[in-house]
Design a protein around this motif. Sequence first.
Motif, mmCIF file in Angstrom:
data_model
loop_
_atom_site.group_PDB
_atom_site.id
_atom_site.type_symbol
_atom_site.label_atom_id
_atom_site.label_comp_id
_atom_site.label_asym_id
_atom_site.label_seq_id
_atom_site.Cartn_x
_atom_site.Cartn_y
_atom_site.Cartn_z
ATOM 1 N N LEU A 125 0.840 -1.190 0.000
ATOM 2 C CA LEU A 125 0.000 0.000 0.000
ATOM 3 C C LEU A 125 0.880 1.246 0.000
ATOM 4 O O LEU A 125 2.066 1.183 0.281
ATOM 5 C CB LEU A 125 -0.897 -0.017 1.246
ATOM 6 N N ARG A 126 0.235 2.360 -0.333
ATOM 7 C CA ARG A 126 0.979 3.618 -0.305
ATOM 8 C C ARG A 126 1.357 3.959 1.119
ATOM 9 O O ARG A 126 0.693 3.560 2.076
ATOM 10 C CB ARG A 126 0.111 4.733 -0.888
ATOM 11 N N TRP A 129 -1.396 5.383 3.344
ATOM 12 C CA TRP A 129 -2.630 4.618 3.527
ATOM 13 C C TRP A 129 -3.068 4.671 4.985
ATOM 14 O O TRP A 129 -2.243 4.549 5.896
ATOM 15 C CB TRP A 129 -2.397 3.169 3.092
ATOM 16 N N ASN A 145 -9.817 6.161 2.474
ATOM 17 C CA ASN A 145 -8.745 5.950 1.504
ATOM 18 C C ASN A 145 -9.294 6.109 0.103
ATOM 19 O O ASN A 145 -9.573 5.142 -0.586
ATOM 20 C CB ASN A 145 -8.146 4.549 1.661
ATOM 21 N N PRO A 146 -9.517 7.361 -0.343
ATOM 22 C CA PRO A 146 -10.072 7.555 -1.680
ATOM 23 C C PRO A 146 -9.039 7.208 -2.755
ATOM 24 O O PRO A 146 -7.849 7.082 -2.455
ATOM 25 C CB PRO A 146 -10.397 9.047 -1.704
ATOM 26 N N VAL A 147 -9.524 7.060 -3.984
ATOM 27 C CA VAL A 147 -8.600 6.762 -5.082
ATOM 28 C C VAL A 147 -7.683 7.966 -5.271
ATOM 29 O O VAL A 147 -8.154 9.073 -5.518
ATOM 30 C CB VAL A 147 -9.369 6.499 -6.394
ATOM 31 N N PRO A 148 -6.395 7.803 -5.125
ATOM 32 C CA PRO A 148 -5.500 8.952 -5.241
ATOM 33 C C PRO A 148 -5.300 9.330 -6.710
ATOM 34 O O PRO A 148 -5.379 8.482 -7.587
ATOM 35 C CB PRO A 148 -4.197 8.436 -4.635
ATOM 36 N N LEU A 149 -5.085 10.600 -6.965
ATOM 37 C CA LEU A 149 -4.830 11.023 -8.338
ATOM 38 C C LEU A 149 -3.419 11.558 -8.507
ATOM 39 O O LEU A 149 -3.030 11.972 -9.584
ATOM 40 C CB LEU A 149 -5.847 12.087 -8.759
ATOM 41 N N GLU A 150 -2.662 11.542 -7.453
ATOM 42 C CA GLU A 150 -1.265 11.959 -7.562
ATOM 43 C C GLU A 150 -0.374 10.815 -7.120
ATOM 44 O O GLU A 150 -0.697 10.095 -6.185
ATOM 45 C CB GLU A 150 -1.003 13.174 -6.665
ATOM 46 N N ASN A 151 0.771 10.686 -7.795
ATOM 47 C CA ASN A 151 1.711 9.670 -7.386
ATOM 48 C C ASN A 151 2.310 10.000 -6.031
ATOM 49 O O ASN A 151 2.273 11.140 -5.584
ATOM 50 C CB ASN A 151 2.849 9.593 -8.403
ATOM 51 N N GLN A 152 2.902 8.984 -5.431
ATOM 52 C CA GLN A 152 3.629 9.229 -4.192
ATOM 53 C C GLN A 152 4.843 10.081 -4.497
ATOM 54 O O GLN A 152 5.412 10.003 -5.577
ATOM 55 C CB GLN A 152 4.130 7.909 -3.632
ATOM 56 N N TYR A 219 1.519 -2.280 -7.125
ATOM 57 C CA TYR A 219 0.774 -1.631 -8.195
ATOM 58 C C TYR A 219 -0.348 -2.525 -8.737
ATOM 59 O O TYR A 219 -1.100 -2.122 -9.600
ATOM 60 C CB TYR A 219 1.719 -1.193 -9.320
#
Lengths: 542, 359, 204
Positions: A125-126, A129, A145-152, A219
């Motif tokens: 997980l990110r 999270w 934990n919404p769907v993220p739109l930015e990378n880590q 991923y």
Amino acid sequence: MKKINDIISSVNSALTVEDCQYPTINVPVEQLKNVAKKLFENGYDFLINLTGMDYKDSLGVIYHISSSVDKNAMVVLKTTTDNRENPVIPTVSDIWESANLYEREVYDFFGIRFINHPDMRRIFLRQDWNGYPFRKDYDSNPELNPVPLENQTIEAMEDVPTLTVNKDGDLVANSKPLFGKQEYVINIGPQHPATHGVLHLRVSLDGEIINKVDPNFGYIHRGIEKMCETKTYPQILQLTERLDYLSGTMNRHAFCLCVEKAMGLEVPARAQAVRVIFDELTRIASHLLGWGCTCMDMGSITAFIYGMRDREKIMDIFEETGGGRLMVGYNVIGGVANDVSPKFVDQVKEFIPYMRKMIKEYHTLFTYNPIARGRMENIGFLTKEQAVALGTTGPVGRASGWSCDVRKIEPYAGYDKLDFEEVIRTEGGTLDRYLIRLDEIEQSLRIIEQLINNLPEGDFKAKTPAIIKLPAGEYYQRVENARGDFGVYINSTGEKNPYRVKFRSPCMTLISALDPLCKNEKIADLIMIGASLDYVIPCADR
Amino acid sequence: MLELDKLVNLIHEGLTSAMPEMAWLVSLIEYVLIGVAFLAVYCVLALVLIYVERKVCAFFQCRIGPNRVGPFGIFQSIADMVKILLKEIIAITKTDNVLFKLAPFIVLTGSLCTFGALPFGKGLQGIDFNVGVFYLLAISSLGVVGILLAGWASNNKYTLIGAMRSGAQLVSYELSASISILTMVILAGSMQLSTIVEKQADAWFIFQAPLPAFIAFVIYLIAGHAETNRGPFDLPEAESELTAGYHTEYSGIQFGFFYLAEYLNMFIIAGIATTIFLGGWQPFHINAEWASGFNSIMDYIPSWLWFFAKVFALVFLSLWVRWSFPRLRIDQLLKLEWKILMPISLINMLVMAVWVLIF
Amino acid sequence: MEVKDISIKNMKTEDFKDNAYLEKYVEELRQGGVNVVVGVLDDIINWGRSNSVWPLTFATSCCGIEFMCVGAARTDFARFGWEVTRNSPRQADVIFVAGTIVHKMAPVLKRLYDQMAEPKYVIAVGGCAISGGPFIDSYHVVKGVDQIIPVDVYVPGCPPRPDAMLYGMMQLQRKIKVENFFKLPNKPNREKETSDESSTTQSK
């Protein structure tokens, strides 16, 4: 059993060995390290599996340990901690190298931190999270934990937290960067043609020479094990296929075997034979794809297409009998879904000589090609000791000379009655890993040939109750899939769905072998070594 | 019979007679016409080559290849062209803007200039220098500058590695390509392409000095193949390692330029090999009394057809290699050049010199 | 242009499903009528675009293997001119979202889509990409890629057979064939933003 008793009592006489499916020892956290060391010194050098557990009132870890010498030896260690807020357990990654990734996984899923573990990042997980999803009290509200739109950020990926004990005996949390500021780091993946899926490798380079490889997982982490906890046993079957889709049949077989073992169900001989044929056909299909991808990574697309062309023949056989191509969905609890098609025997008999001919062609086209030889020789050597320490089973382990074929060690489904060789090579180089797959295809053909000529008559499926419930207890089943030792651990409380399911993925350990193998090799070799390991990322990520 | 030089002369005479006073205008019109003709041939050839490659590749891989667009899919590459012309060109902020946009043009210019100097047939040559060979070698290596620029200006680690590989590869293989051509210059005694072709009227160079010429031919094919960045030497754009290599960041027609130049370079390498080793547009002749009938039949085939037939045979060879072999690694690639091809071609040059002295 | 005129070689219009949907789509596009010259140019452009759709090599899981099969010898998508798989999103026209997209992968997929040059298309392959499929209960799976990027064609299946993917590809070709180049792009995501504007500028 007696040997285990001796070993354990030499550490602490208070410890007792329970006689379950395997000898099981409940170890208090304080003594875990001593017991583990003692076991390792006594030849228990192969950590098969490490499972995190949430017992509701406490958290725990289960270690399945075996030996590379005495292959049938298997011992299970269990340890628990009552502290749910800040659980800590000493690491065993300094004893068994393969524990490194497993412990990160346990941290990710259960929040158990391991003292002295070199790298306590979340693995799947990110880093941002919220919560630990495998805990029974996990809040699954998607708004958390919404769907993220930015990378880590790179910092989040590279900041390595650790937990150590200082002189006074207090726990100290530290963190250090993974790469130095001067290092030339390139990202390979997650979307990259050569990572065979969505593996993200951060590679530190010196010109074309690799200094360090840092695999980033997750991923394609689908939380299959967690989903299993809410599904009934027949429903779980379809998830097992989608773990390692290239050896789907074998994974499904493993789960069926585990459930059947728990139920005490006898599988009819015909079903067993058909299952084995399907397993071996899947193995051939998987190795063909592996061969093709190795060639494609080397730039030889023609060879890849040839591999796929012959794989289609197997798909035809599957389709005729099972109805599916990639996901056959054929094994069910108690046997197989339906009897084989009338054409099945002829199709298989036709396929065997065809495949034998084609293997010769592959060798002519590719193996004896001087460029291919030049690319594969003298790179990526994995010693037997390394293979055992990292737990890289399957063709990779056998290429290093480690006899680790579960079909020989713990025969299932009648493999003990069949005549086949466990292909073993000694060098452990990339070429060996490449060749061993083609040799295994021939052994698989041999197995199929023995079975197809005298397919037993009778039922294709044993009678099973409408609702399958397993008696309370723990069950473990190993199966040799195309990539190695695939294990299924089921913890049942007697309900119609399991309390905890854990799949021992052979691919995760294969990926952990990338870093030691690639050090000081060239970047082009990274691709070759990766291809020769032939991992499937969804199997590692689960 | 079907020679095109008559057409060329006809145009020239027509223009001169129409405008006898204005020679400069005649020249200007002719230059423009030649330029347009070359551009047209260049583009059409690229489309044909792309289609041929896809069909040949499909043939090697037991596939069918394009067959939906037009009969046997022959309009496939035209559809690709229409698409790529109208594709968005992405402007990337963190690049070196000027160099980023310049790079595809340099690559294209390099291959177009080389293309102009090839003798396609009797009287069909854009420009005939007295140092034609020298010009070819010089201008065909211009492309590497474009590739290096592309890799550098894209501000991407993959493109940079791809460009550096490409630079190392092209600079190395340029050497043995040049030396093998120089070997043939020794035999020809001239650097002018038209003279070289004329001298092969009786027998192609590869038959005039069979041993050294053949070695030079093979070395040139290998080195030339490497210069086109195509498999097994496609390291600069090694898909499995560097996604798309130096042109990873290019889109739309900018990428189209690289794509076009790649295919045309394949043609150009085959064209140079044909001119210097296989007699250019000269028909196949047997230098003997009894074969005069055969020779006159061969003469009947127009010279440009000879040229294209030979070139396409070599292109097919190149495709065959491309779709059969796996890719080399960078150190193996350089080893092949510096330790094997380079010494052989140097020795071969000496052998050729001795050969010319003796015979 | 009616749906009947959208020709795909060797396939009749009746053989396709979802014709009603396409008809509605065409009707929306052609509300203001079509200029003859522009219409012809549109046809040429759409012919080029629909016959040269280069996919991005992108696969996350099981469907990726079937996607490989589409490219292999048995069901050869080179016949449609699709075999030029590009590894760089800048040069690709269509992205086959083959496989499950999880939370960690979602930003990556979005970035890939953003990196592609217009015109770009998305085919959601398999149950996971359409809705989360068998993993819809999972805490880490995105329930349909259309939450992240606009999707043109959905190909159901788990995993879909190669033939199904070919069918999906042909459906995309049909969709491209009715596009208007000389108008603002017809992507679903843009439609919302430009719906007011387009109704006035459509009849040029």
